[in-house]
Design a protein around this motif. Structure first.
Motif, PDB file in Angstrom:
ATOM      1  N   TRP A  91       3.336 -15.498 -19.008  1.00 39.99           N
ATOM      2  CA  TRP A  91       3.148 -16.083 -17.669  1.00 39.99           C
ATOM      3  C   TRP A  91       3.284 -15.008 -16.586  1.00 39.99           C
ATOM      4  CZ3 TRP A  91       7.112 -17.313 -13.817  1.00 39.99           C
ATOM      5  CH2 TRP A  91       6.622 -18.073 -12.752  1.00 39.99           C
ATOM      6  N   LEU A  92       4.280 -14.148 -16.716  1.00 36.56           N
ATOM      7  CA  LEU A  92       4.473 -13.075 -15.741  1.00 36.56           C
ATOM      8  C   LEU A  92       3.276 -12.122 -15.730  1.00 36.56           C
ATOM      9  CD1 LEU A  92       8.241 -12.248 -16.325  1.00 36.56           C
ATOM     10  CD2 LEU A  92       7.240 -13.339 -14.329  1.00 36.56           C
ATOM     11  N   LYS A  93       2.760 -11.821 -16.900  1.00 39.79           N
ATOM     12  CA  LYS A  93       1.587 -10.947 -16.989  1.00 39.79           C
ATOM     13  C   LYS A  93       0.400 -11.578 -16.281  1.00 39.79           C
ATOM     14  CE  LYS A  93      -1.422  -8.606 -20.317  1.00 39.79           C
ATOM     15  NZ  LYS A  93      -1.690  -8.369 -21.757  1.00 39.79           N
ATOM     16  N   SER A  94       0.223 -12.875 -16.483  1.00 37.79           N
ATOM     17  CA  SER A  94      -0.876 -13.575 -15.827  1.00 37.79           C
ATOM     18  C   SER A  94      -0.702 -13.582 -14.309  1.00 37.79           C
ATOM     19  CB  SER A  94      -0.970 -15.016 -16.334  1.00 37.79           C
ATOM     20  OG  SER A  94      -1.260 -15.045 -17.713  1.00 37.79           O
ATOM     21  N   LEU A  95       0.546 -13.732 -13.849  1.00 36.37           N
ATOM     22  CA  LEU A  95       0.806 -13.697 -12.411  1.00 36.37           C
ATOM     23  C   LEU A  95       0.446 -12.339 -11.810  1.00 36.37           C
ATOM     24  CD1 LEU A  95       4.228 -15.483 -11.681  1.00 36.37           C
ATOM     25  CD2 LEU A  95       1.935 -16.211 -11.029  1.00 36.37           C
ATOM     26  N   LEU A  96       0.780 -11.282 -12.542  1.00 31.42           N
ATOM     27  CA  LEU A  96       0.483  -9.933 -12.044  1.00 31.42           C
ATOM     28  C   LEU A  96      -1.021  -9.671 -11.987  1.00 31.42           C
ATOM     29  CD1 LEU A  96       3.246  -7.908 -13.941  1.00 31.42           C
ATOM     30  CD2 LEU A  96       3.139  -8.355 -11.480  1.00 31.42           C
ATOM     31  N   LEU A  97      -1.764 -10.273 -12.916  1.00 33.16           N
ATOM     32  CA  LEU A  97      -3.206 -10.041 -12.980  1.00 33.16           C
ATOM     33  C   LEU A  97      -3.987 -10.916 -11.996  1.00 33.16           C
ATOM     34  CD1 LEU A  97      -3.686  -9.762 -16.854  1.00 33.16           C
ATOM     35  CD2 LEU A  97      -3.728  -7.908 -15.167  1.00 33.16           C
ATOM     36  N   ALA A  98      -3.379 -12.045 -11.580  1.00 36.77           N
ATOM     37  CA  ALA A  98      -4.077 -12.949 -10.662  1.00 36.77           C
ATOM     38  C   ALA A  98      -4.232 -12.283  -9.299  1.00 36.77           C
ATOM     39  CB  ALA A  98      -3.296 -14.246 -10.534  1.00 36.77           C
ATOM     40  N   ASP A 103      -5.993 -18.369  -7.603  1.00 35.88           N
ATOM     41  CA  ASP A 103      -5.722 -17.958  -8.986  1.00 35.88           C
ATOM     42  C   ASP A 103      -4.225 -17.931  -9.260  1.00 35.88           C
ATOM     43  OD1 ASP A 103      -8.385 -17.730  -9.579  1.00 35.88           O
ATOM     44  OD2 ASP A 103      -8.463 -15.547  -9.323  1.00 35.88           O
ATOM     45  N   VAL A 104      -3.442 -17.444  -8.308  1.00 38.39           N
ATOM     46  CA  VAL A 104      -1.993 -17.387  -8.464  1.00 38.39           C
ATOM     47  C   VAL A 104      -1.424 -18.793  -8.607  1.00 38.39           C
ATOM     48  CG1 VAL A 104       0.189 -16.853  -7.307  1.00 38.39           C
ATOM     49  CG2 VAL A 104      -1.673 -15.180  -7.296  1.00 38.39           C
ATOM     50  N   ARG A 105      -1.861 -19.699  -7.759  1.00 33.72           N
ATOM     51  CA  ARG A 105      -1.364 -21.077  -7.806  1.00 33.72           C
ATOM     52  C   ARG A 105      -1.722 -21.738  -9.138  1.00 33.72           C
ATOM     53  NH1 ARG A 105      -0.096 -23.954  -3.089  1.00 33.72           N
ATOM     54  NH2 ARG A 105       0.280 -22.589  -1.297  1.00 33.72           N
ATOM     55  N   SER A 106      -2.938 -21.510  -9.579  1.00 37.60           N
ATOM     56  CA  SER A 106      -3.369 -22.079 -10.857  1.00 37.60           C
ATOM     57  C   SER A 106      -2.547 -21.507 -12.008  1.00 37.60           C
ATOM     58  CB  SER A 106      -4.856 -21.796 -11.073  1.00 37.60           C
ATOM     59  OG  SER A 106      -5.273 -22.260 -12.326  1.00 37.60           O
ATOM     60  N   ILE A 108       0.524 -20.284 -11.819  1.00 41.24           N
ATOM     61  CA  ILE A 108       1.881 -20.820 -11.736  1.00 41.24           C
ATOM     62  C   ILE A 108       1.958 -22.172 -12.432  1.00 41.24           C
ATOM     63  CG2 ILE A 108       3.606 -21.795 -10.161  1.00 41.24           C
ATOM     64  CD1 ILE A 108       2.823 -19.569  -8.172  1.00 41.24           C
ATOM     65  N   ALA A 109       1.038 -23.058 -12.091  1.00 46.73           N
ATOM     66  CA  ALA A 109       1.070 -24.413 -12.654  1.00 46.73           C
ATOM     67  C   ALA A 109       0.791 -24.418 -14.148  1.00 46.73           C
ATOM     68  CB  ALA A 109       0.061 -25.299 -11.923  1.00 46.73           C
ATOM     69  N   ASP A 110      -0.288 -23.758 -14.565  1.00 48.23           N
ATOM     70  CA  ASP A 110      -0.658 -23.767 -15.988  1.00 48.23           C
ATOM     71  C   ASP A 110       0.380 -23.049 -16.841  1.00 48.23           C
ATOM     72  OD1 ASP A 110      -2.933 -25.089 -15.233  1.00 48.23           O
ATOM     73  OD2 ASP A 110      -4.238 -23.318 -15.311  1.00 48.23           O
ATOM     74  N   GLY A 111       0.881 -21.926 -16.327  1.00 49.27           N
ATOM     75  CA  GLY A 111       1.848 -21.144 -17.095  1.00 49.27           C
ATOM     76  C   GLY A 111       3.162 -21.865 -17.281  1.00 49.27           C
ATOM     77  N   LEU A 112       3.656 -22.514 -16.233  1.00 54.81           N
ATOM     78  CA  LEU A 112       4.938 -23.207 -16.348  1.00 54.81           C
ATOM     79  C   LEU A 112       4.826 -24.454 -17.222  1.00 54.81           C
ATOM     80  CD1 LEU A 112       6.413 -22.878 -12.740  1.00 54.81           C
ATOM     81  CD2 LEU A 112       6.996 -21.584 -14.799  1.00 54.81           C
ATOM     82  N   ALA A 113       3.674 -25.078 -17.227  1.00 53.55           N
ATOM     83  CA  ALA A 113       3.461 -26.208 -18.134  1.00 53.55           C
ATOM     84  C   ALA A 113       3.587 -25.754 -19.578  1.00 53.55           C
ATOM     85  CB  ALA A 113       2.088 -26.834 -17.886  1.00 53.55           C
ATOM     86  N   GLU A 190      11.681 -17.453  -7.330  1.00 50.87           N
ATOM     87  CA  GLU A 190      11.551 -16.153  -6.676  1.00 50.87           C
ATOM     88  C   GLU A 190      10.287 -15.424  -7.142  1.00 50.87           C
ATOM     89  OE1 GLU A 190      15.126 -14.053  -7.452  1.00 50.87           O
ATOM     90  OE2 GLU A 190      16.391 -15.410  -6.281  1.00 50.87           O
ATOM     91  N   LEU A 191       9.998 -15.490  -8.438  1.00 48.70           N
ATOM     92  CA  LEU A 191       8.799 -14.836  -8.971  1.00 48.70           C
ATOM     93  C   LEU A 191       7.536 -15.496  -8.436  1.00 48.70           C
ATOM     94  CD1 LEU A 191      10.005 -14.456 -12.660  1.00 48.70           C
ATOM     95  CD2 LEU A 191       9.630 -12.585 -11.044  1.00 48.70           C
ATOM     96  N   ALA A 192       7.517 -16.829  -8.407  1.00 44.90           N
ATOM     97  CA  ALA A 192       6.347 -17.540  -7.901  1.00 44.90           C
ATOM     98  C   ALA A 192       6.136 -17.256  -6.419  1.00 44.90           C
ATOM     99  CB  ALA A 192       6.514 -19.043  -8.139  1.00 44.90           C
ATOM    100  N   SER A 193       7.230 -17.239  -5.645  1.00 42.16           N
ATOM    101  CA  SER A 193       7.131 -16.939  -4.211  1.00 42.16           C
ATOM    102  C   SER A 193       6.564 -15.541  -3.980  1.00 42.16           C
ATOM    103  CB  SER A 193       8.512 -17.046  -3.550  1.00 42.16           C
ATOM    104  OG  SER A 193       8.960 -18.368  -3.532  1.00 42.16           O
ATOM    105  N   ALA A 194       7.057 -14.576  -4.750  1.00 40.19           N
ATOM    106  CA  ALA A 194       6.582 -13.195  -4.604  1.00 40.19           C
ATOM    107  C   ALA A 194       5.103 -13.093  -4.930  1.00 40.19           C
ATOM    108  CB  ALA A 194       7.393 -12.273  -5.509  1.00 40.19           C
TER     109      ALA A 194
END
Length: 201
Positions: A91-98, A103-106, A108-113, A190-194
């Protein structure tokens, strides 16, 4: 105090002295091994009297079963934690690549699910829902517009830096409980906010 109560107290004191003496004299049963088979105890699982040896074996079996159960639980939790850690890293890797905010919001939601294995994740803006983790039944009316009847437990992560909140909800009542604590959820927030802040720049 009645005579029966006095006798009971005296009996308890004598038994305590015997127990202390036996603990302080570990070689007693080595020197009097015949007592292990001669002393009869009540069988906790039936009416038949059993020897001290049999009772001790029964206690050891129970302790062994309890230890095996705890070991199995530890192994199961360890396996679950390894899986969750792997999903979290992905999930963190996907956040960094978004790149874009959408894309970031998507992500966050898909990864946390996927990380939590839950049925509903919402990233919503401008809501004033209180922080919460626990049973859906006790969450309060403020959450009702965002849930359905199948939701049994939920958690809310506040993203105060970007005026948003993450709503995590599950069909399983044990997924989010009041005694879970918020440290892990706060770190996710904190990670999602960043990530959202970075996508706006």
């Amino acid at each position: 105090m009645t005579q029966n109560e006095t006798n009971s107290i005296e009996q308890q004191e004598r038994e305590a002295l015997v127990a202390e003496w036996l603990k302080a004299t570990p070689g007693f049963f080595d020197r009097h091994a015949e007592l292990l088979s001669e002393i009869q105890l009540k069988n906790p699982h039936g009416d038949r009297a059993i020897s001290l040896q049999e009772r001790q074996l029964g206690v050891l079996r129970q302790q062994n079963q309890a230890l095996n159960q705890r070991l199995s639980e530890m192994l199961r939790f360890g396996s679950q934690n390894d899986k969750t850690q792997g999903l979290m890293i992905a999930w963190l890797k996907s956040l960094l690549l978004a790149k874009s905010e959408s894309d970031v919001r998507s992500t966050i939601a898909d990864g946390l699910a996927s990380v939590f294995g839950i049925e509903l994740v919402k990233l919503v803006d401008g809501l004033d829902l209180p922080s919460y983790c626990g049973s859906a039944d006790k969450a309060g009316s403020a959450f009702e517009p965002h849930l359905n009847d199948e939701i049994k437990s939920l958690a809310v992560i506040n993203l105060s830096n970007v005026n948003a909140q993450i709503l995590l909800a599950s069909h399983h009542p044990e997924k989010f409980t009041a005694d879970m604590g918020s440290v892990y959820l706060d770190q996710i927030g904190e990670l999602a906010s960043a990530a959202i802040t970075r996508s706006k720049e």
